[in-house]
Design an enzyme around this catalytic site. Structure first.
Site, PDB file in Angstrom:
ATOM      1  N   ARG A 177      78.038  -2.086   8.222  1.00  0.00           N
ATOM      2  CA  ARG A 177      77.154  -2.384   9.356  1.00  0.00           C
ATOM      3  C   ARG A 177      77.215  -3.874   9.679  1.00  0.00           C
ATOM      4  O   ARG A 177      76.698  -4.708   8.930  1.00  0.00           O
ATOM      5  CB  ARG A 177      75.718  -1.977   9.033  1.00  0.00           C
ATOM      6  CG  ARG A 177      74.747  -2.299  10.166  1.00  0.00           C
ATOM      7  CD  ARG A 177      73.433  -1.538  10.069  1.00  0.00           C
ATOM      8  NE  ARG A 177      72.542  -2.003   9.033  1.00  0.00           N
ATOM      9  CZ  ARG A 177      71.275  -1.627   8.917  1.00  0.00           C
ATOM     10  NH1 ARG A 177      70.766  -0.755   9.781  1.00  0.00           N
ATOM     11  NH2 ARG A 177      70.514  -2.085   7.944  1.00  0.00           N
ATOM     12  N   ASP A 463      62.912  -5.137   4.170  1.00  0.00           N
ATOM     13  CA  ASP A 463      64.088  -5.827   4.708  1.00  0.00           C
ATOM     14  C   ASP A 463      63.737  -6.402   6.070  1.00  0.00           C
ATOM     15  O   ASP A 463      62.557  -6.417   6.447  1.00  0.00           O
ATOM     16  CB  ASP A 463      65.313  -4.901   4.721  1.00  0.00           C
ATOM     17  CG  ASP A 463      65.182  -3.778   5.731  1.00  0.00           C
ATOM     18  OD1 ASP A 463      64.203  -3.750   6.489  1.00  0.00           O
ATOM     19  OD2 ASP A 463      66.084  -2.925   5.775  1.00  0.00           O
TER      20      ASP A 463
END
Ligand SMILES: CC(=O)SCCNC(=O)CCNC(=O)[C@H](O)C(C)(C)COP(=O)(O)OP(=O)(O)OC[C@H]1O[C@@H](n2cnc3c(N)ncnc32)[C@H](O)[C@@H]1OP(=O)(O)O
Ligand SMILES: O=CC(=O)O
Ligand SMILES: [Mg+2]
Length: 562
Positions: A177, A463
């Site tokens: 990603r 996160d």
């Protein structure tokens, strides 16, 4: 191969860069194997070909925000109805990734990469995005690690435990990603301007790994990617062109590269068909990026005080707007012949409290059962300890079928409307909600500034996406002076109340982490930045973009902060 980057010595060497490319990150001979002249030329070609398109797409985001801030709400685009109504399907799913029932995710750290690839999950999504603080060191080491992982030579020696990590015979399939379109890479200048972060991530990874990956992992397909934070199909169109350009450079068949797009912004839920259509030769589905999606709901409605969110802990997949989004994503993907991936439960194993651990695992189990019963083809796990539960839920329901693309059509979801997708989440707001947002936001930012992009906090994974929710929710509550209606005291959120909360939560953080760690860490700096963002007159677009300059370190001139 064990990774040993060298100690910094000023002005010893520079990267062999092509014309117009200047690398201002620290020189390291290990990094130089990634930053070759040829690889940098490829990144520069991508940058030069696509920078205008990226700039335009970012301008369009701003224009859309102006409309939402003037009272408009996102919706389906009448001009692309023919795409939504059309009978087209995406290219067929590569056999190597037909079965994605459990995918583990994690930052591109060396030990974690090995653990994730060995974890028993079907896929490992190696993250340059939500889970990574994009410092030069993290990014470059990440590329070295991925290259070693793809060629199978990666090892790691944990000296403190005298344990050597290496790959098993059977490993998860790798997806990578890259960062979102909005983030620059300040350590690589192309024609005098910072490169686009995701083109650096994609370009370097693709250049070094496509050939080996296709031989060993993709059975002739690949490499595979996850694409984050898009708001419109025009952004997917750029990725499609980037993929075509890369395939041409590599001399591989068109449609080799495959990507799963995260639907994790509110505007994008109205563009799912259009996004798949743009990427139809390169798609392997969509994923419910639930945490950024919640963040995006607040951001999109930042000027709509009638659409305030309740406490963050109450905004789960059971809320009508979240369930509608997941159901429509499943229907859309299966109609177009690709995977509808579920998302991340935030719970992680709790080592020192068996009862709390069982409760956390039970929440994950329920979340995964909901996903598979709804028709999702796979899900995400944040931690290897969650893989058995996720596997059990998906295999218990799907048996040996690799996915549910053909078997679960969700025709019922065709009736989902714009109102369903925008429905205001229900629940109360509390002082504890404000406190938790503050405590988590500051600690996350302190970790991010010191190199960690994903951390365990209060037994949950945090996160960049989850931290964003804390930030924008605080901003919204302060901005509109909301009443904390869950406390029954009629207290309203003001800057003064928030100031007191910040002080008290900083004291609590210091107690929890200990004086020594608190002093050595960047808690005070993080507190200042987080407070500034929560009280800013205008909402910053992204937490990580606003503080990015604090992790930029330019060499060899000096270790400057921009
Ligand atoms: C919203 C989104 O975008 S979700 C996707 C992005 N977020 C992520 O990918 C988060 C990934 N997960 C993580 O980073 C970590 O699991 C955390 C930070 C949440 C928890 O980390 P820790 O508390 O350090 O985990 P813990 O100490 O329990 O780790 C135990 C072992 O599991 C390993 N491990 C933990 N998480 C992972 C992972 N995601 N991938 C691979 N290995 C992992 C550790 O390396 C450690 O290995 P070891 O026993 O060989 O030393
Ligand atoms: O990237 C995933 C998310 O939930 O955000
Ligand atoms: Mg995300």
């Amino acid at each position: 191969m064990e990774l040993e980057t060298s100690v910094y010595r000023p002005n010893v060497a520079v990267y062999d860069s092509p014309d117009g490319v200047e690398v201002r990150g620290r020189y390291d001979q290990i990094f130089a194997k990634i930053l070759t002249r040829e690889a940098l030329s490829f990144v520069a070609e991508l940058q030069r070909e696509f920078r205008g398109h990226v700039r335009y797409a970012m301008e369009c985001r701003k224009e859309a925000r102006r409309r939402y801030n003037s009272g408009a709400v996102p919706g389906f685009d009448p001009s692309t109805k023919f795409i939504r109504d059309g009978d087209w399907v995406c290219a067929s799913v590569p056999p190597a990734v037909a079965d994605r029932r459990v995918e583990i995710t994690g930052p591109v750290e060396r030990k974690m990469i090995i653990n994730a690839l060995n974890s028993g999950a079907k896929v490992f999504m190696a993250d340059f995005e939500d889970a990574l603080s994009p410092s030069w060191e993290n990014l470059m080491r990440g590329h070295v690690n991925l290259k070693d992982a793809v060629d199978g030579s990666i090892t790691f020696h944990d000296k403190s435990r005298n344990r050597v990590y290496k790959l098993n015979d059977q490993t998860a399939k790798l997806f990578v990603r890259p960062r979102g379109w909005h983030l620059p890479e300040a350590h690589i200048l192309i024609d005098g301007e910072p490169a686009t972060g995701c083109l650096v991530d994609f370009g370097l990874y693709f250049f070094h790994n496509y050939a080996k990956f296709r031989q060993t992992q993709g059975s002739g397909f690949g490499p595979f990617f996850y694409l984050p934070k898009m708001e419109h199909s025009r952004e997917a169109k750029i990725w499609n062109s980037v993929f075509e350009r890369a395939e041409k450079m590599a001399g591989i068949e068109r449609g080799s590269i495959r990507a799963t797009v995260l639907i994790e912004t509110l505007p994008a839920v109205f563009q799912m068909n259009e996004i798949l259509y743009e990427l139809r030769d390169h798609s392997v589905g969509l994923n419910c990026g639930r945490w950024d999606y919640i963040f995006s709901y607040v951001k999109t409605f930042q000027a709509h005080p009638d659409r305030l969110l309740p406490d963050r802990v109450l905004v789960g997949m059971g809320q009508h707007f979240m369930r509608s989004y997941s159901d429509l994503l499943i229907r859309t993907c299966h109609k177009r012949g690709v995977h509808a991936m579920g998302g991340m439960a935030a719970q992680i194993p709790i080592r020192d409290d068996p009862k709390a651990n069982e409760m956390a695992l039970d929440l994950v189990r329920k979340d995964k059962l909901r996903e598979v019963r709804a028709g999702h083809d796979g899900t995400w796990a944040a931690h290897p300890g969650l893989i058995p539960i996720c596997m059990e839920a998906f295999t218990g329901h799907m048996g040996k079928s690799p996915n549910q693309i053909k078997s679960v059509k969700r025709e019922d979801a065709a009736s989902i409307t714009e109102e369903d997708l925008l429905q205001i989440p229900r629940g109360v707001r509390t002082l504890e909600g404000l406190r938790l947002n503050t405590r988590v936001g500051i600690q996350y930012l302190a970790a991010w500034l010191t190199g960690s992009g994903s951390v365990p906090l209060y037994n949950l994974m945090e996160d960049a996406a989850t931290a964003e929710i804390s930030r924008v929710q605080n901003w919204q509550w302060i901005r509109y002076g909301v009443e904390l209606d869950g406390d029954g005291l009629g207290v309203r959120v003001t800057k003064e109340l928030f100031g007191r909360v910040v002080e008290e939560e900083m004291e609590r953080i210091e107690k929890e982490v200990g004086k020594d760690k608190f002093k050595k860490g960047m808690y005070k700096e993080a507190c200042k930045m987080f407070t500034k963002q929560c009280t800013a007159p205008e909402l910053d677009d992204f937490l990580t973009l606003a503080v990015y300059n604090h992790i930029v370190a330019h060499y060899p001139i000096n270790n400057s902060r921009l």
